[in-house]
Design an enzyme around this catalytic site. Structure first.
Site, PDB file in Angstrom:
ATOM      1  N   HIS C 139       0.817  -1.213   0.000  1.00  0.00           N
ATOM      2  CA  HIS C 139       0.000   0.000   0.000  1.00  0.00           C
ATOM      3  C   HIS C 139       0.853   1.267   0.000  1.00  0.00           C
ATOM      4  O   HIS C 139       0.384   2.338   0.364  1.00  0.00           O
ATOM      5  CB  HIS C 139      -0.955   0.005   1.190  1.00  0.00           C
ATOM      6  CG  HIS C 139      -1.792  -1.234   1.262  1.00  0.00           C
ATOM      7  ND1 HIS C 139      -1.432  -2.311   2.034  1.00  0.00           N
ATOM      8  CD2 HIS C 139      -2.909  -1.606   0.610  1.00  0.00           C
ATOM      9  CE1 HIS C 139      -2.318  -3.288   1.860  1.00  0.00           C
ATOM     10  NE2 HIS C 139      -3.221  -2.876   1.001  1.00  0.00           N
ATOM     11  N   GLY C 140       2.129   1.116  -0.362  1.00  0.00           N
ATOM     12  CA  GLY C 140       2.970   2.287  -0.576  1.00  0.00           C
ATOM     13  C   GLY C 140       3.376   3.074   0.649  1.00  0.00           C
ATOM     14  O   GLY C 140       3.232   4.297   0.674  1.00  0.00           O
TER      15      GLY C 140
END
Lengths: 433, 261, 174
Positions: C139-140
């Site tokens: 999810h970065g």
């Protein structure tokens, strides 16, 4: 519902009631739920207000006790299953890991093991009660048959469960019992190989036995529910064998029967705890703590104690196929009893001759149990043969004969009359009966 | 009618006695000992457990594995109660095969408390080859795996006789033992006076050695025995109280309908 | 079954008795339930394996190794001078989960982290992301050279496991 529902004509116009919401005796949230899902009122009718003969003895508490056993067995089995590994290389070690490392694992496993034994103790007393008080007679024949089905399943489940620890007795017990199927003419060998999934009891066998142990355990639970539903249709039998007429003969299930059953359950649990905590392996066999070894058979193979009477019947007959047939029929014959015992009187209290034969049958059961644990040689063979003969004689000859010829004692008209007779000393029974 | 109650009593008595009656062979009566772990409040004698462990490592362990036990068990509650430091030292004295390492090779390293007891032989075949074809059984659950339990193992240890009775012929490498089933055993007499030197000054008589090692083996096969008995006692007391209470409640409830009869 | 017990004494006694019995019974049910719940916790063999030792001698400056500890990856990184200074220089006010670098290491050269993103448990990739540390591909989330969260959905910094130096070139995890 009309009686000719099957002739329902879809083209005829008449009102329908697909919405059955309502009718709850409760108010508020409980009522709201009960109107839509009527299990709360069902519980009230069937477990609180349910009318039960008031003269039930403690022998009638065994049903509840068995229910408790089954629940405990399923719960402990469920959690043991979280740690057990059904493979021939890991099973023994995983059971020992449960005994050593898993939190309270020793307790859960010993409890599971001993609940199995106590389940059988309870079921034997339960069956004896049915036998003595004629609970198999009209209108309870189907309930009796369901009960015998449960007993069959219990035996199968217990046998499958006993193989799981993969000790010497597990392995050789599984070998001997599965080999019973080889007695089937022509396809016997093929059946046995199919059961094993191998050319001997092995890894595949253990794996499938584990799955079947689970399946049958829940199978029992399902059929027990039928047993209980049937009970709530026909009602409980009672020591007098006379059906209740009015509220002078009955009490409501709660709190009367529940408090009594609870007391009996606690006594039963006390016995269970004493064995489980102080002699947990007493009912088992030491050889099962030796890991399974396909090369060495233990000197004395004996099944668990609860199989011994039937094991004795199996061994009493020198022919392989006939022995297996005798063993299976010795249980199945119980199912014919409602049609073999033709007496109109239910309770053995009023059947002086039948009573003696029932006691003799109980004695026979213990004698067979004893010889089943002894080596099959010498005097034990003779005793087991006599025992087997009486077993079948009891059902097939004595039951019909006695029921047709016996002169029964005068019967009370109602349960409260029975109770009065008891008080006046006209009927002598022990308190727990 | 009073038969009935007798039958029930008989039922319990009878069924519970069956396991004892399995071995129909004539057998020498076992040497019954009074063990500290017997009875309702049984506990292991810690010093005896520690000495028993010493006997195991110095004598038994050269042939018998105990592969269900780990060194950490020695410091766990209810066991020999070695301190964690002592266990680290005990474990570090053995060599454990570990690996593979980053080069893909197995290597030996000093043991850790989490390691299983190291077996004297690599596998059953090796054990048989070294012991004239007999397999020295794993001793992890030995006490539970023999009818007679602790008393039986003790009796076997004490039951060697130099000269077999007349008429009994022994092959090479077979010894006579009064209590072993069949009276023949392939294990030479393992314990005798001072085969182990106790550091706590206890006289290492044959009886003492046997008693200590049997105590240790009993703990090994039932490591939670103390907890079981403790919890068992509490449960029994609890159930008795609850049973009395439920009985009183039940009596009260049933009093409500008595006048109607 | 009407209750025709008019005597209040009896009634109180029964009520007391029922309440007492129910209470005692409830305690028992609790005691029975506990082992069934407790058995799902890690067993004693798992607990015994909970500490491991890691040899640091073969790790060169700038290199990182991953070891398995309690079933999770643990990053052990020998940081370069630049990475150390950049980690120490960061203004704590910029951080989502403010923590000075020296609170996260025992020796500034060695950074030890549980390699599990604090967002939803993925394993971040080393040497990626905007801050010279780790980047979680799920999810970065971006972590810096001290393993602190700088950008993305993760709420807290990468966890520092309990460890201690046993000798100069060895740490013991757990």
């Amino acid at each position: 519902m009309s009686s000719n529902d099957s002739n329902f004509n879809q083209n005829e116009i008449k009102p329908v009631h697909t919405n059955k919401v309502g009718g709850s005796p409760f108010k508020g949230v409980v009522g709201w739920i009960d109107n839509r899902l009527p299990i709360i009122r069902m519980f009230k009718y069937e477990y609180l207000d349910f009318q039960v003969p008031k003269n039930l003895s403690y022998l009638w508490s065994l049903g509840g006790i068995l229910m408790i056993c089954l629940i405990f067995l399923i719960v402990t089995g469920l959690v043991l299953g979280m740690h057990y590994k059904p493979s021939s290389s890991e099973a023994f070690v995983s059971v020992e890991k449960i005994m050593r490392d898993v939190n309270y694992g020793w307790l859960l496993r010993y409890a599971h093991m001993n609940f199995a034994s106590f389940f059988f103790i309870a079921v034997y007393i339960h069956i004896f009660r049915g036998l003595y008080y004629g609970s198999y007679k009209e209108p309870r024949q189907l309930m009796w048959l369901i009960g015998i089905t449960i007993f069959f399943l219990m035996m199968a489940t217990a046998f499958l469960g006993y193989t799981l620890p993969w000790g010497q007795m597990s392995y050789w017990g599984a070998t001997v019992i599965t080999n019973l199927f080889s007695a089937v003419p022509l396809v016997g060998k093929a059946i046995v190989t199919w059961l094993w999934g191998d050319y001997s009891v092995g890894d595949s066998t253990l794996n499938r036995f584990y799955v079947l142990h689970w399946l049958l355990a829940f199978g029992i639970l399902g059929i027990v529910i039928f047993h209980v539903i049937a009970l709530h249709i026909v009602g409980s039998n009672n020591p007098s064998g006379v059906e209740p007429i009015d509220t002078r003969d009955t009490v409501s299930f709660a709190p009367f029967t529940t408090s009594k059953d609870l007391f009996a359950m606690l006594i039963f649990l006390l016995a269970f705890v004493l064995i489980t905590m102080y002699a947990p392996n007493y009912l088992g066999h030491p050889d099962n703590y030796i890991p399974a070894d396909p090369l060495i058979t233990p000197a004395h193979i004996v099944p668990e104690w609860y199989f011994l009477p039937f094991y004795a019947i199996l061994r009493s007959i020198p022919d392989k196929l006939l022995g297996v047939i005798a063993m299976v029929s010795s249980i199945a014959v119980l199912g014919l009893l409602p049609w073999l015992d033709l007496s109109k009187v239910r309770s053995a209290v009023f059947r002086p001759i039948w009573k003696q034969f029932v006691f003799l049958f109980v004695l026979d059961f213990f004698i067979l149990m004893y010889v089943g644990g002894m080596p099959a040689e010498g005097i034990y063979v003779l005793i087991s043969r006599v025992g087997t003969i009486y077993w079948f004689l009891f059902f097939l000859v004595i039951a019909p004969l006695v029921s047709l010829t016996e002169k029964t004692l005068p019967m009370p008209n109602s349960i409260h009359e029975y109770e009065n007779w008891k008080k006046q000393g006209k009927i002598k029974t022990l308190k727990i009966f | 009618m009073s038969y009935l109650s007798k039958f029930l009593l008989f039922f319990f008595f009878f069924t519970f006695n069956i396991p004892n009656s399995y071995s129909a062979e004539k057998q020498e009566k076992l040497l019954k000992q009074s063990w500290s772990f017997d009875g309702f409040f049984g506990k292991f004698d810690r010093a005896s457990l520690q000495r028993g462990y010493q006997v195991y490592t110095e004598v038994c362990a050269s042939c018998h594995s105990m592969n269900l036990l780990s060194y950490r068990n020695l410091s766990e509650v209810g066991g020999p109660s070695f301190s964690e430091e002592e266990v680290k030292v005990i474990a570090s004295k053995v060599e454990v095969l570990d690996g593979p390492n980053d080069n893909g090779e197995m290597f030996k390293r000093p043991g850790k408390p989490s390691d299983k007891f190291v077996s004297p032989f690599a596998n059953e075949k090796a054990a048989r080859a070294a012991n004239g074809g007999a397999y020295p059984p794993d001793m992890s659950v030995l006490v539970k795996a023999r009818a007679g339990g602790a008393d039986y193992i003790y009796s076997v240890l004490m039951g060697y006789e130099n000269k077999p009775p007349k008429g009994v012929k022994l092959e090479d490498g077979v010894y006579y033992n009064k209590y072993m089933s069949g009276n023949k055993i392939k294990m030479p007499k393992p314990l005798s006076q001072d085969s182990v030197k106790y550091s706590d000054g206890t006289a290492a008589t044959e009886e003492q050695l046997s008693k200590d090692v049997v105590t240790f083996l009993t703990w090994a096969s039932e490591p939670h025995l103390e907890a079981r008995k403790r919890i068992g006692f509490k449960t029994v007391v609890y159930l008795l109280i609850l049973t009395v209470l439920v009985y009183l409640v039940k009596k009260k409830i049933w009093l409500r309908i008595e006048p109607k009869v | 079954m009407s209750e025709n017990n008019s005597n209040p004494d009896t009634k109180n006694r029964r009520n007391f008795l029922t309440v007492a019995t129910t209470a005692v019974g409830a305690v028992g049910v609790g005691a029975v339930v506990w082992p069934v719940i407790s058995q799902m916790n890690p067993d004693s063999s798992v607990k015994a394996l909970a500490s491991i030792e890691v040899d640091l001698s073969k790790i060169k400056e700038g290199q990182e190794i991953t070891v398995l500890w309690r079933g999770k990856p643990v990053f052990v990184k020998r940081r370069t001078k630049e990475e150390i200074t950049s980690a120490e220089k960061v203004d704590l006010k910029e951080l989502k989960d403010p923590q000075p670098d020296n609170k996260r290491v025992k020796k500034s050269e060695w950074l030890v982290l549980v390699g599990v993103c604090t967002h939803l448990g993925c394993v971040p990739i080393s040497g990626k992301g905007d801050y010279g540390g780790w980047f979680c591909p799920c999810h970065g989330s971006h972590y810096d050279s001290s393993g602190r969260i700088r950008k993305g959905p993760a709420p807290t910094n990468l966890e520092v496991p309990t460890y201690e130096f046993v000798g100069d070139n060895k740490i013991k995890l757990g």
